[in-house]
Scaffold this motif. Structure first.
Motif, PDB file in Angstrom:
ATOM      1  N   THR A 204      46.761  16.856  48.758  1.00  8.05           N
ATOM      2  CA  THR A 204      48.337  16.666  48.343  1.00  8.05           C
ATOM      3  C   THR A 204      48.604  17.869  47.106  1.00  8.05           C
ATOM      4  N   ILE A 205      47.611  18.001  46.376  1.00 13.17           N
ATOM      5  CA  ILE A 205      47.909  19.078  45.148  1.00 13.17           C
ATOM      6  C   ILE A 205      47.724  20.465  45.755  1.00 13.17           C
ATOM      7  N   GLY A 206      46.953  20.804  46.805  1.00  9.79           N
ATOM      8  CA  GLY A 206      46.862  22.076  47.558  1.00  9.79           C
ATOM      9  C   GLY A 206      48.392  22.368  48.006  1.00  9.79           C
ATOM     10  N   MET A 207      48.894  21.190  48.679  1.00  7.74           N
ATOM     11  CA  MET A 207      50.156  21.465  49.302  1.00  7.74           C
ATOM     12  C   MET A 207      51.203  21.824  48.241  1.00  7.74           C
ATOM     13  N   VAL A 208      51.244  21.001  47.194  1.00  6.77           N
ATOM     14  CA  VAL A 208      52.252  21.514  46.109  1.00  6.77           C
ATOM     15  C   VAL A 208      52.178  22.691  45.465  1.00  6.77           C
ATOM     16  N   ARG A 209      51.070  23.006  45.266  1.00  3.95           N
ATOM     17  CA  ARG A 209      50.637  24.383  44.675  1.00  3.95           C
ATOM     18  C   ARG A 209      51.077  25.523  45.704  1.00  3.95           C
ATOM     19  N   GLY A 210      50.632  25.378  46.836  1.00  4.85           N
ATOM     20  CA  GLY A 210      50.941  26.514  47.856  1.00  4.85           C
ATOM     21  C   GLY A 210      52.689  26.456  48.294  1.00  4.85           C
ATOM     22  N   ALA A 211      53.049  25.512  48.182  1.00  2.00           N
ATOM     23  CA  ALA A 211      54.584  25.373  48.394  1.00  2.00           C
ATOM     24  C   ALA A 211      55.295  25.986  47.120  1.00  2.00           C
ATOM     25  N   GLY A 212      54.742  25.451  46.003  1.00  3.47           N
ATOM     26  CA  GLY A 212      55.237  26.078  44.589  1.00  3.47           C
ATOM     27  C   GLY A 212      55.245  27.510  44.517  1.00  3.47           C
ATOM     28  N   GLU A 213      53.911  28.089  45.042  1.00  6.13           N
ATOM     29  CA  GLU A 213      53.838  29.514  44.822  1.00  6.13           C
ATOM     30  C   GLU A 213      54.558  30.203  45.800  1.00  6.13           C
ATOM     31  N   ALA A 214      54.569  29.762  46.932  1.00  3.59           N
ATOM     32  CA  ALA A 214      55.499  30.487  47.887  1.00  3.59           C
ATOM     33  C   ALA A 214      56.990  30.485  47.667  1.00  3.59           C
ATOM     34  N   TRP A 215      57.392  29.351  46.920  1.00  2.00           N
ATOM     35  CA  TRP A 215      58.826  29.444  46.556  1.00  2.00           C
ATOM     36  C   TRP A 215      58.978  30.311  45.322  1.00  2.00           C
ATOM     37  N   MET A 216      57.957  30.473  44.409  1.00  2.00           N
ATOM     38  CA  MET A 216      58.039  31.359  43.243  1.00  2.00           C
ATOM     39  C   MET A 216      58.028  32.844  43.826  1.00  2.00           C
ATOM     40  N   ASN A 217      57.395  33.027  44.993  1.00  2.00           N
ATOM     41  CA  ASN A 217      57.094  34.545  45.403  1.00  2.00           C
ATOM     42  C   ASN A 217      58.386  34.795  46.414  1.00  2.00           C
ATOM     43  N   THR A 218      59.123  34.095  46.691  1.00  2.00           N
ATOM     44  CA  THR A 218      60.205  34.278  47.604  1.00  2.00           C
ATOM     45  C   THR A 218      60.702  35.739  47.194  1.00  2.00           C
ATOM     46  N   PRO A 219      61.029  36.525  48.359  1.00  2.00           N
ATOM     47  CA  PRO A 219      61.748  37.806  48.181  1.00  2.00           C
ATOM     48  C   PRO A 219      62.887  37.902  47.522  1.00  2.00           C
ATOM     49  N   GLY A 220      63.355  38.903  46.637  1.00  2.00           N
ATOM     50  CA  GLY A 220      64.493  38.895  45.940  1.00  2.00           C
ATOM     51  C   GLY A 220      65.674  38.744  46.759  1.00  2.00           C
ATOM     52  N   ASP A 221      65.513  39.500  48.191  1.00  2.14           N
ATOM     53  CA  ASP A 221      66.597  39.559  49.078  1.00  2.14           C
ATOM     54  C   ASP A 221      66.934  38.096  49.866  1.00  2.14           C
ATOM     55  N   THR A 222      65.913  37.277  49.794  1.00  2.00           N
ATOM     56  CA  THR A 222      66.021  35.922  50.334  1.00  2.00           C
ATOM     57  C   THR A 222      66.436  34.804  49.448  1.00  2.00           C
ATOM     58  N   GLU A 223      67.703  33.963  50.007  1.00  2.00           N
ATOM     59  CA  GLU A 223      67.932  33.090  49.173  1.00  2.00           C
ATOM     60  C   GLU A 223      67.074  31.839  49.176  1.00  2.00           C
ATOM     61  N   ARG A 224      66.619  31.358  47.933  1.00  2.00           N
ATOM     62  CA  ARG A 224      65.582  30.241  48.037  1.00  2.00           C
ATOM     63  C   ARG A 224      66.077  28.933  47.675  1.00  2.00           C
ATOM     64  N   PRO A 225      65.536  28.067  47.735  1.00  2.00           N
ATOM     65  CA  PRO A 225      66.213  26.629  47.434  1.00  2.00           C
ATOM     66  C   PRO A 225      66.272  26.429  45.866  1.00  2.00           C
TER      67      PRO A 225
END
Length: 255
Positions: A204-225
């Motif tokens: 569960t923590i692996g999923m949370v970290r992976g999702a959080g880092e992917a969200w943090m690293n969303t490219p600037g030209d992509t709208e993120r939640p």
């Protein structure tokens, strides 16, 4: 004749008393070290995770030699900043989890606090995550919550050469918090037992970290939640399962 200060005299029983000047110097060094860590965090937040020691020192209005004297090299500074940062992040996560009234609320509070932390200081987080493992740092050097009772204990020395990623220590520690929340809010007859409890918490923590880092690293030209929406999504995946929103539920085979 040399005048003997009270702090230099022997304590009752023949044990030498602590040298007052040495104590004051040690406190001064400790305070100065914390000050350098805090200013380095601010500099990294402004300059980015790839900032050099010279750039950090210049931004902090001091010399590079001061940082080398206190931390040895850039890896030493990264480790010090990392320990300072993740300790405080973990404390905030623990406080949030313990204030929650249910398991789902515990997960939501922890995810929200984690996303807030990495959003506020993304560069500092990257600076810490980029730190190479310390060959001299083993499981014996750290403490994590004992999952069954919420107590702290020392782990046995690692059998893998002792190399530990600081962020790995953090995620393992937070896994312990999640497992504690499960034990605290789940009736005894429905609780997961070890080692399955550890497997579930780690995944569960692996999923949370992976999702959080992917969200943090969303490219600037992509709208993120938004952070609030991302918290909602991650909590849903963690509590209800990892099926993407709107995906069809597989039919169950007939019994």
């Amino acid at each position: 004749m040399k005048q003997v200060d009270a702090t230099d005299s022997a304590a009752p029983g023949g044990t030498p008393a602590t040298d007052g000047r040495s104590s004051r110097w040690a406190r001064h060094r400790a305070q100065r070290r914390i000050e350098l860590i805090r200013t380095a965090r601010s500099a990294v937040d402004e300059l980015g995770a790839q900032a050099s020691m010279e750039e950090i020192a210049t931004a902090c209005q001091t010399s590079k030699s001061v940082y080398y004297r206190y931390f040895g090299d850039k890896a030493g500074l990264q480790r010090a900043v990392g320990e300072y940062t993740v300790t405080r992040m973990r404390d905030r996560l623990e406080e949030a989890a313990r204030a929650a009234g249910s398991f789902e609320d515990s997960v939501e509070a922890m995810v929200a606090e984690y996303l807030l932390s990495i959003e506020r200081s993304a560069s500092v987080y990257r600076f810490v995550v980029a730190l190479a493992p310390d060959p001299g740092r083993s499981r014996h050097d750290r403490h994590r919550a004992e999952r069954a009772r919420g107590e702290r204990k020392e782990d046995a020395p690692a059998g893998d050469g002792g190399e530990r990623w600081l962020i790995q220590e953090f995620t393992e520690s937070v896994s312990g918090l999640l497992a504690e929340a499960h034990v605290r809010h789940t009736p005894a007859e429905r609780r997961l037992e070890e080692p399955v409890l550890s497997y579930w918490a780690a995944s569960t923590i692996g999923m949370v970290r992976g999702a959080g880092e992917a969200w943090m690293n969303t490219p600037g030209d992509t709208e993120r939640p938004s952070r609030e929406r991302m918290t909602e999504l991650i909590v849903g995946w963690a509590v209800d399962g990892l099926r993407p929103p709107g995906a069809p539920v597989p039919e169950q085979p007939p019994t």
